[in-house]
Design a protein around this motif. Sequence first.
Motif, PDB file in Angstrom:
ATOM      1  N   ILE A   1       0.822  -1.289   0.025  1.00 52.60           N
ATOM      2  CA  ILE A   1      -0.062  -0.002   0.013  1.00 52.60           C
ATOM      3  C   ILE A   1       0.956   1.316  -0.095  1.00 52.60           C
ATOM      4  CG2 ILE A   1      -1.749   1.228   1.141  1.00 52.60           C
ATOM      5  CD1 ILE A   1      -2.281  -1.164   2.847  1.00 52.60           C
ATOM      6  N   GLU A   2       0.513   2.201  -0.820  1.00 60.36           N
ATOM      7  CA  GLU A   2       1.027   3.414  -0.744  1.00 60.36           C
ATOM      8  C   GLU A   2       0.433   4.726  -0.368  1.00 60.36           C
ATOM      9  OE1 GLU A   2       1.855   7.349  -2.082  1.00 60.36           O
ATOM     10  OE2 GLU A   2       0.191   6.240  -3.029  1.00 60.36           O
ATOM     11  N   LYS A   3       0.716   5.706   0.594  1.00 55.62           N
ATOM     12  CA  LYS A   3       0.024   6.699   1.014  1.00 55.62           C
ATOM     13  C   LYS A   3       0.837   7.919   0.964  1.00 55.62           C
ATOM     14  CE  LYS A   3      -2.896   8.856   3.811  1.00 55.62           C
ATOM     15  NZ  LYS A   3      -3.933   9.918   3.107  1.00 55.62           N
ATOM     16  N   SER A   4       0.327   8.941   0.366  1.00 50.55           N
ATOM     17  CA  SER A   4       1.054  10.180   0.279  1.00 50.55           C
ATOM     18  C   SER A   4      -0.056  11.301   1.419  1.00 50.55           C
ATOM     19  CB  SER A   4       0.916  10.945  -0.857  1.00 50.55           C
ATOM     20  OG  SER A   4       2.139  10.099  -1.539  1.00 50.55           O
ATOM     21  N   GLY A   5       0.766  11.898   1.988  1.00 50.67           N
ATOM     22  CA  GLY A   5      -0.285  12.903   2.900  1.00 50.67           C
ATOM     23  C   GLY A   5       0.709  13.627   3.835  1.00 50.67           C
ATOM     24  N   ARG A   6      -0.039  14.198   4.967  1.00 50.76           N
ATOM     25  CA  ARG A   6       0.643  14.823   6.106  1.00 50.76           C
ATOM     26  C   ARG A   6       0.953  13.632   7.114  1.00 50.76           C
ATOM     27  NH1 ARG A   6      -0.077  20.244   7.678  1.00 50.76           N
ATOM     28  NH2 ARG A   6      -0.199  21.587   5.737  1.00 50.76           N
ATOM     29  N   LYS A   7       1.900  14.121   7.908  1.00 52.52           N
ATOM     30  CA  LYS A   7       2.571  13.089   8.936  1.00 52.52           C
ATOM     31  C   LYS A   7       1.579  12.604   9.669  1.00 52.52           C
ATOM     32  CE  LYS A   7       5.878  12.833  12.657  1.00 52.52           C
ATOM     33  NZ  LYS A   7       5.015  11.938  13.501  1.00 52.52           N
ATOM     34  N   GLU A   8       0.449  13.361  10.199  1.00 53.91           N
ATOM     35  CA  GLU A   8      -0.647  12.658  11.075  1.00 53.91           C
ATOM     36  C   GLU A   8      -1.376  11.673  10.300  1.00 53.91           C
ATOM     37  OE1 GLU A   8       0.941  16.589  11.999  1.00 53.91           O
ATOM     38  OE2 GLU A   8      -0.285  16.195  10.306  1.00 53.91           O
ATOM     39  N   GLU A   9      -1.620  11.939   8.941  1.00 58.08           N
ATOM     40  CA  GLU A   9      -2.420  10.765   8.182  1.00 58.08           C
ATOM     41  C   GLU A   9      -1.608   9.551   8.219  1.00 58.08           C
ATOM     42  OE1 GLU A   9      -4.137  12.621   4.576  1.00 58.08           O
ATOM     43  OE2 GLU A   9      -2.823  14.101   5.136  1.00 58.08           O
ATOM     44  N   ILE A  10      -0.534   9.740   7.917  1.00 61.61           N
ATOM     45  CA  ILE A  10       0.419   8.621   7.824  1.00 61.61           C
ATOM     46  C   ILE A  10       0.517   7.839   8.981  1.00 61.61           C
ATOM     47  CG2 ILE A  10       2.728   7.635   7.252  1.00 61.61           C
ATOM     48  CD1 ILE A  10       2.738   9.798   5.059  1.00 61.61           C
ATOM     49  N   ASP A  11       0.738   8.698  10.204  1.00 64.82           N
ATOM     50  CA  ASP A  11       0.749   8.025  11.597  1.00 64.82           C
ATOM     51  C   ASP A  11      -0.607   7.237  11.982  1.00 64.82           C
ATOM     52  OD1 ASP A  11       3.281   8.761  12.054  1.00 64.82           O
ATOM     53  OD2 ASP A  11       2.543  10.701  13.117  1.00 64.82           O
ATOM     54  N   LEU A  12      -1.839   7.776  11.532  1.00 68.73           N
ATOM     55  CA  LEU A  12      -2.850   7.217  11.678  1.00 68.73           C
ATOM     56  C   LEU A  12      -2.999   5.822  10.885  1.00 68.73           C
ATOM     57  CD1 LEU A  12      -6.025   7.073  13.047  1.00 68.73           C
ATOM     58  CD2 LEU A  12      -6.606   8.513  10.888  1.00 68.73           C
ATOM     59  N   LEU A  13      -2.910   6.068   9.567  1.00 68.92           N
ATOM     60  CA  LEU A  13      -2.900   4.626   8.975  1.00 68.92           C
ATOM     61  C   LEU A  13      -1.812   3.544   9.456  1.00 68.92           C
ATOM     62  CD1 LEU A  13      -4.154   3.222   6.416  1.00 68.92           C
ATOM     63  CD2 LEU A  13      -2.216   4.197   5.192  1.00 68.92           C
ATOM     64  N   HIS A  14      -1.027   4.086   9.920  1.00 72.20           N
ATOM     65  CA  HIS A  14       0.154   3.093  10.484  1.00 72.20           C
ATOM     66  C   HIS A  14      -0.456   2.436  11.902  1.00 72.20           C
ATOM     67  CE1 HIS A  14       3.654   1.483  13.034  1.00 72.20           C
ATOM     68  NE2 HIS A  14       4.247   1.469  11.745  1.00 72.20           N
ATOM     69  N   ARG A  15      -1.247   3.186  12.598  1.00 73.19           N
ATOM     70  CA  ARG A  15      -1.780   2.918  14.003  1.00 73.19           C
ATOM     71  C   ARG A  15      -2.885   1.648  13.404  1.00 73.19           C
ATOM     72  NH1 ARG A  15      -1.383   8.017  15.541  1.00 73.19           N
ATOM     73  NH2 ARG A  15      -3.423   8.448  14.968  1.00 73.19           N
ATOM     74  N   GLU A  16      -3.863   2.156  12.588  1.00 72.58           N
ATOM     75  CA  GLU A  16      -4.820   1.141  11.918  1.00 72.58           C
ATOM     76  C   GLU A  16      -4.214  -0.082  11.540  1.00 72.58           C
ATOM     77  OE1 GLU A  16      -7.116   3.971   9.548  1.00 72.58           O
ATOM     78  OE2 GLU A  16      -8.303   4.581  11.181  1.00 72.58           O
TER      79      GLU A  16
END
Length: 176
Positions: free
Chosen positions: A128-143
Amino acid sequence: MSTEKKQFTVSIYTENNIGLLNRISAIFQRRHMNVESLNTSPSEIDGVSRFTLVVNITESQMKKVIGQIEKQVEVIKAYYHTEDEIIYQESCLFKIKSELLFDERQIQNIIKDSNARIVTVNKDFFAIEKSGRKEEIDLLHRELYVFGIMQFTRSGRIAVTKDEMKISTMLKAFQE
């Protein structure tokens, strides 16, 4: 000038020379400052590289560091910016077991809701690839973490300024 630490994004325009990264990182290391994120890439001008760093320091420290960076022979110009002066993104890749994509309906929803995209799928794993702000990537990582992540990597910040930078004119002159 404030003595409180803030997050700054530093843009350094340079000639592309071996060893410059070590000298720039040494400027921060000598002052016991941690670089949160680092990215290097070509700039908008052929033959000129751009370093983008993120640091949490005071503005007076930032001004001193910029002065030291600009003393490096290969450095053309260095700038620092606050969060509200830039548009920025990070990028990341996750590698996850393929069976989860089919067995855990929730993963498909997480991918869709986060605006991530699947870049490859095979019998063993999917990426999976995700681009965005740090907070968005951190949230996806937690999920995704609760399902098990086989591999994870993220880029450093990339950024452009909201206002025009006069560096392009300066770089064109450098190029000639």
